[in-house]
Design a protein around this motif. Sequence first.
Motif, short mmCIF file in Angstrom:
data_model
loop_
_atom_site.label_atom_id
_atom_site.label_comp_id
_atom_site.label_asym_id
_atom_site.label_seq_id
_atom_site.Cartn_x
_atom_site.Cartn_y
_atom_site.Cartn_z
N LYS A 1 -4.80 -4.72 -18.05
CA LYS A 1 -5.13 -3.53 -17.26
C LYS A 1 -6.62 -3.19 -17.32
O LYS A 1 -7.14 -2.48 -16.45
N ASP A 2 -7.28 -3.67 -18.36
CA ASP A 2 -8.70 -3.35 -18.48
C ASP A 2 -9.57 -4.25 -17.62
O ASP A 2 -10.65 -3.89 -17.21
N LYS A 3 -9.11 -5.47 -17.36
CA LYS A 3 -9.94 -6.41 -16.62
C LYS A 3 -9.45 -6.61 -15.20
O LYS A 3 -10.22 -6.77 -14.27
N ASP A 4 -8.10 -6.64 -15.04
CA ASP A 4 -7.55 -7.06 -13.76
C ASP A 4 -7.39 -5.89 -12.80
O ASP A 4 -7.44 -4.72 -13.19
N GLU A 5 -7.21 -6.26 -11.51
CA GLU A 5 -7.18 -5.22 -10.48
C GLU A 5 -5.92 -5.33 -9.63
O GLU A 5 -5.31 -6.39 -9.53
N ILE A 6 -5.61 -4.20 -8.98
CA ILE A 6 -4.45 -4.17 -8.08
C ILE A 6 -4.83 -4.83 -6.76
O ILE A 6 -5.89 -4.54 -6.19
N LEU A 7 -3.98 -5.74 -6.27
CA LEU A 7 -4.25 -6.43 -5.01
C LEU A 7 -3.39 -5.89 -3.88
O LEU A 7 -3.82 -5.78 -2.74
N SER A 8 -2.13 -5.62 -4.18
CA SER A 8 -1.27 -5.09 -3.13
C SER A 8 -0.26 -4.14 -3.73
O SER A 8 0.09 -4.26 -4.91
N ILE A 9 0.17 -3.22 -2.91
CA ILE A 9 1.08 -2.18 -3.35
C ILE A 9 2.27 -2.17 -2.39
O ILE A 9 2.09 -2.19 -1.17
N GLY A 10 3.46 -2.18 -2.95
CA GLY A 10 4.64 -2.08 -2.10
C GLY A 10 5.60 -1.07 -2.70
O GLY A 10 5.72 -1.01 -3.92
N TYR A 11 6.20 -0.27 -1.88
CA TYR A 11 7.17 0.68 -2.43
C TYR A 11 8.20 1.06 -1.40
O TYR A 11 8.00 0.91 -0.20
N VAL A 12 9.31 1.56 -1.93
CA VAL A 12 10.38 2.03 -1.06
C VAL A 12 11.07 3.20 -1.75
O VAL A 12 11.37 3.13 -2.93
N PRO A 13 11.28 4.30 -1.04
CA PRO A 13 11.93 5.44 -1.68
C PRO A 13 13.45 5.26 -1.78
O PRO A 13 14.05 4.53 -0.99
N ILE A 14 14.01 5.91 -2.78
CA ILE A 14 15.46 5.90 -2.96
C ILE A 14 15.92 7.35 -2.93
O ILE A 14 15.46 8.17 -3.72
N ARG A 15 16.81 7.64 -2.01
CA ARG A 15 17.31 9.01 -1.90
C ARG A 15 18.80 8.91 -1.66
O ARG A 15 19.25 8.11 -0.84
N GLY A 16 19.54 9.74 -2.39
CA GLY A 16 21.00 9.73 -2.20
C GLY A 16 21.58 8.35 -2.42
O GLY A 16 22.42 7.90 -1.66
N GLN A 17 21.11 7.69 -3.45
CA GLN A 17 21.62 6.36 -3.82
C GLN A 17 21.48 5.34 -2.72
O GLN A 17 22.28 4.40 -2.63
N SER A 18 20.51 5.54 -1.82
CA SER A 18 20.29 4.46 -0.90
C SER A 18 18.81 4.23 -0.66
O SER A 18 18.00 5.16 -0.67
N LEU A 19 18.51 2.97 -0.50
CA LEU A 19 17.12 2.56 -0.30
C LEU A 19 16.74 2.84 1.14
O LEU A 19 17.42 2.39 2.06
N ARG A 20 15.67 3.59 1.33
CA ARG A 20 15.29 3.94 2.70
C ARG A 20 14.22 2.96 3.16
O ARG A 20 13.02 3.18 2.96
N LEU A 21 14.67 1.92 3.79
CA LEU A 21 13.71 0.89 4.22
C LEU A 21 12.74 1.43 5.26
O LEU A 21 11.62 0.96 5.37
N GLY A 22 13.18 2.42 6.02
CA GLY A 22 12.31 2.99 7.05
C GLY A 22 11.10 3.68 6.46
O GLY A 22 10.10 3.87 7.15
N GLU A 23 11.20 4.07 5.20
CA GLU A 23 10.07 4.77 4.59
C GLU A 23 9.33 3.86 3.62
O GLU A 23 8.52 4.33 2.82
N ALA A 24 9.64 2.60 3.70
CA ALA A 24 8.97 1.66 2.81
C ALA A 24 7.52 1.46 3.28
O ALA A 24 7.19 1.70 4.43
N ASP A 25 6.69 1.02 2.38
CA ASP A 25 5.31 0.77 2.77
C ASP A 25 4.75 -0.38 1.95
O ASP A 25 5.23 -0.67 0.85
N HIS A 26 3.75 -0.99 2.51
CA HIS A 26 3.13 -2.11 1.82
C HIS A 26 1.70 -2.20 2.29
O HIS A 26 1.44 -2.16 3.49
N PHE A 27 0.77 -2.26 1.38
CA PHE A 27 -0.61 -2.47 1.82
C PHE A 27 -1.43 -3.16 0.75
O PHE A 27 -1.08 -3.16 -0.44
N LEU A 28 -2.51 -3.75 1.22
CA LEU A 28 -3.39 -4.49 0.32
C LEU A 28 -4.52 -3.59 -0.12
O LEU A 28 -4.87 -2.62 0.56
N SER A 29 -5.10 -3.91 -1.26
CA SER A 29 -6.32 -3.20 -1.64
C SER A 29 -7.35 -4.23 -2.05
O SER A 29 -7.02 -5.27 -2.61
#
Lengths: 233, 576, 627
Positions: A58-86
């Motif tokens: 964590k001290d040397k390396d960097e984040i390249l991409s971020i992906g996430y998806v919310p979970i609400r009511g025990q279901s994965l909401r793919l419509g609110e998922a996101d993914h982007f590079l940095s």
Amino acid sequence: MSIWKFLFNLDERRYWYLRKMPAGPLREYYESTFPTPDTDWRQVEYLALDFETTGLDKDKDEILSIGYVPIRGQSLRLGEADHFLSRPVRAIPESSAVIHGIMDDTASSARPLEEALPRLLKSLESRVLVAHHAAVEYEFLSKACKRIYGYPFIAPVVDTLALEVRIFRSMDKPIRSGDLRLDKARVRYNLPRYPAHNALIDAIAAGELFLAQSTYRKRRKRALRLKDMTVIT
Amino acid sequence: MELQTLTFIVVGLTFALYIGIAIWAKAGSTGEFYAAGRGVHPVANGMATAADWMSAASFISMAGLIAFMGYDASLFLMGWTGGYVLLAMLLAPYLRKFGKFTVPEFIGDRYYSQTARMVAVLCLIVASLTYVIGQMKGIGVAFSRFLELDYETGLFIGMGIVFVYAVLGGMKGITYTQIAQYCVLIMAYTIPAIFISLQLTNNPIPQMGLFGSLSDGTPLLARLDETLIDLGFPQYTAQKTTTLNMVFYTFSLMIGTAGLPHVIIRFFTVPKVRDARLSAGWALVFIGILYTTAPAVGSMAFYNLAKTVQPGPVSAVDGAMAYEARPQWFKNWETTGLLKFEDKNGDGRVQYRKGGDNELKVDRDIMVLANPEIAKLPNWVIAVVAAGGLAAALSTAAGLLLAMSTAISHDLLKGMFAKNISEKGELMAARISMAGVIAIAGWFGLHPPGFAAQVVALAFGLAASSIFPALMMGIFNKRVNNTGAVLGMLAGLLSTLIYIFWFKGWFFVPGTEMLPNKPENWFLGIQPEAFGTIGAAINFAVAILVSKVTKAPPEHIQHLVEDIRTPRGAGAATDH
Amino acid sequence: MTVTIRTDTVDIELLEIRDFLAANHPFDQLPEDALAELPTMLQVRYFRRDTIISETNSLESYLYLIRTGAVEVFNIENEILARLGEGDVFGYRASHRPNQIEHHCTALEDTLIYQLSAQDVDKLCEHHTQFAYFFSSVVGDRLRDAINQATQVTSSQVNLITTPIRELIQRKPVTISPSASIYETARKMSKERVSSILVCAKGQLAGIVTDRDLRNRVVAEALDVNLPITEIMTFNPSSLKDDTFAFQAQLHMARHNIHHLPITHDDGIAGMVTATDLTKHQTTSVVYMVSDIYKQNKIERMQEVANKIPDLLVNMAVAEASADSVGHLITSITDAITSRLLQLAEERLGPPPVRYVWVAAGSQARNEQTAKSDQDNCMIIDDAYDPRIHADYFRELAKFVCDGLNACGYIYCPGEMMAITDKWRQPLTVWKGYFEKWIDQPEPMSLMLTSVFFDMRRVYGSRNLFREIAEYALEKTRGNRIFLAFMAGNALSHQPPIGFFRNFVLIKGGEHNQTFDVKHNGIVPIVDLARVYSLAAGSKAVNTLDRLDVVAEGGEVTSEGAHDLKDALEFICYLRIQHQARLIKAGEPADNFMSPDHLSHFERNHLKDAFSVVRTMQNTLSQRYKM
């Protein structure tokens, strides 16, 4: 550090930071309350998160991409998922590029982490972070926040790897090497095989694994609460 | 080593052997498709047939009968052996030619009548059931003795084991398991016999020892007669009933046994007719070994028993054994409840006598099992005998139970009452009927001997008077038609039933007898158990007469009958 | 805040889910752009085995797609409606059958589900008619129908395989009485606009007249048109029953070089099918292959045709043709090669001195060949056969055909059950002797032979000879319970690879480690059972499915049991075809060793069901015959 955590719970620490935090995305994040540990785990919203990084330090390396998806009511909401590079500051080492397939020229067209982070923090508001081997995401995120906003990041966290260890122990099963890898764990729950090392796919994978694990932890007299799931509360 | 431990080990080893063979045989059968295996050798198949034939009744009860009935019991030997010969020589070859697997199938097709078939099924089920009762009793005796429990508990354990054994069913029909069972059984029977024969007469061959002399020079049988007369029993070697009655009784047994399903099948599991005949011959030899040993075992066991309880002269006060000084085997059998001492005159001694002052009740089925103990043979011999008794009982019981459960589930249920039963239902019905049969047999095993003996008489009487004539006429008289056969069977059946009920009470209800069951009241001095022969004769007569005055059977049936009897295809099958 | 997904990333990142959707009906009906967007509308849910799925969301508010696992759907009476597996949908609008309203469902296994809200489904239906079509019609997903679904011919390439010929009949038959004149006939043909007409007397087919007949036999010969039509018609034209599969009709026409084929049903003439009717439907490569075979004069060329069989199998596997039709198709090629070889042999050696019949045995006889197999065949010769004079001719004939078959990839039978073996090339009387010996003395070797030779079908040659031997064998076995008991015992020697706890029993070690033999432990037991039933019922049927149909009517086995067995056979064969196709595609030789790992959860479960059915039927048989 550990005494500090022992003495003050998560929400108290959030107040502590909020007291002196300057305005900005991180302050906005801290202004929304954390889900309380005693709530029924099903009432809580989660965000399954995964980073692809240039390495594991964590001290040397960097984040390249971020992906996430919310979970609400025990279901994965793919419509609110996101993914982007940095965009990383340094060149991407070959050893990591072969894993996640993100090349320097792809990454260089992305925005720097400073611009990407607010979006992520917004999505994390009032949610519990879910990740497989969450320490990586947690520490990289905390490190990034410290660097950019001067304060660390804290959040309630569910680590699917730690949950898996608990499940193994509760069944008295010996853990062999590799058993806890995300793909191996998913096979045990009859989840489909996904290609690994894409931040969003891995986030979805971890999210699905969490749903699966939670159904396997249900059988108790009293309803499970958030604190039964989390590793950091 | 402790006797019980030893018994466990020996019984366990034999069971391991059977299971091992079953697994080995099963593994071998799923071989390469083109590597067609060879058939079983006739000698081996003969042993397997002998194991099927010899039940707990042969192993445990027959010697017991001989021990207590003396010469008269020889009719059982002759009847059952004769039944086998009849089956092997007269029935099996023709049934085979007719392509039929069971007697009801033959009767149903030959008399083109479902009614005839059902009568046959029912008769066979009853006859088989009585056979199973015998097995249950034997198993109960064996278990109660070597687990040192009372007889009831032993019987319940035995019922459970038989059920599991028969439901798993896998070991049945595997010829090599049967062979192993025969070997265990015959060793268990002959080894103690040899020892005892040596002890008493110095002759290692029991069959010769029986007619040999004791160490003091008196012949064994003479001494036995002497002892029995001393104790007030009739002379051992004397005939106590009329010759006619004995002949008829023997005949009843013979023709009553001939239709038993589990042995008939054995003749069909050999592909070649020639081999089937050979193995039938060998089976007779192997059965003979046991049947000829039985009289020796019976008489010597009884001699030993009498000598133990009455070591001194009858006239002497201290001639009878003191109860306090009774040997260990006596105590062991007392726990099973099959040996009982009641001190009627209060002198603390065991008076074993004929009549009212007898103080010792001996169940005759314990004789074979107790024999080695009474003769003070080494413990391992006793253990082997226990294993042999179980082998005999299990092999026959399992075979009979399978045949009966199929008769009930397939012939009766699917054939008559529930034609649309599914395959799963049929399997389930078979299991349930098997459990039912075991339960019924167990119940009879618990309530011996009076009622069971009557039912045995009934069963053999019915089979003898109904099925056997129908079979014989089916094969040898093409003129007999379905009306004749059905009426004949009914006439034979009813006359036998009525005769039995006449002397034993209507439906065996005590007090409803029309005449006391005594020789002087019997028709021609024939006891009810032996009346099956007369019933059969009535059956023959009625069937032939009725057929004479009614329409001849259809053309194709007549051709079929002719076809069965004329040898055909003996040389036609060309070998290449 | 709602985060919208940047479309540029979704295309790549949710590709995994998009691909899954694209592979499954009805989502495969959606255009590319709608598919790309679809993943973002989904919610992902997970249900543990044995838990209720429609607990929080009623079945009306979502459409569910099973990603992994299996689900059972019940109606309100708690009767099971369907057992669904990977890729199946249920819930909102998925089932519209009356009396089959889905009420609740439970997860049969650990199950991952994609759900799509009712509004989104409606929206998709509005915009995409093909997608909407799925929801409007009755498309059940019951898994009893899994087989039907799997075998539904999805490609027009092979739909002749499963279509009965009656469905190709365009119109009522145009007929004319034999007393009509040529002129009247021609008038009627032109009035009815047909290229051929059937000549019928009392409802029975007497002959056929085609345009070509009018041209060749009337005009070209300048025949008087007032002569009766019987002067020029073709008498007793070959016809087929209306339940024949269309491809068989096509084969028939190719083989006999005819273009008009009268079709009959039980009470007379059903109609006429022309070559054009058939070619309107996509012709199959099989038909070309067969007509190709009949054109060849050299074995090398036939070999080339035969070499295409693996490709054909792959094609049919892709088209998910039913195992039954695959069996019939592949066998028809074998038949064609055999017949053509015999024709060539007769051309070379001269006509046969006495009658004979070439008989196929084993799987060829049953029409159940898949990838190329061994040859099992024999030859029955008329009793006029004199070994001193005729032996050479028939030896040469058999050698030519068997060698030819071997060259075409039907390798010599390891058990030498071929006409080339002297023992299996004998006059009728000798054959009767064989059957008598096998039936009277059912030794293991005899039983093995009977299980091959009781499945016999005439391929070429005298029908009467064949009928005599077939009827003789049937007559000998009918009601012979002892022989049947031996057959039953033999039928039990191969057991399904399923253990006491419904686990697969796999081969351990060796070349085929951790697999099971789908042929010997899956298919052979069913084939054997059907043979025993069929012999007991005295039926002539040879194909296993036909046999099961016949015996169910005769009561030898309940219709329920026969139905279950048919389903089991179809499913196991279907899996085998898919397995062999997979191997062929990978460039490996087709074999019968399947690993459960290659099956989906649904397939594994269903396979276990199939094996349990076989085991139950075997147990019942063994009990009945006490073997």
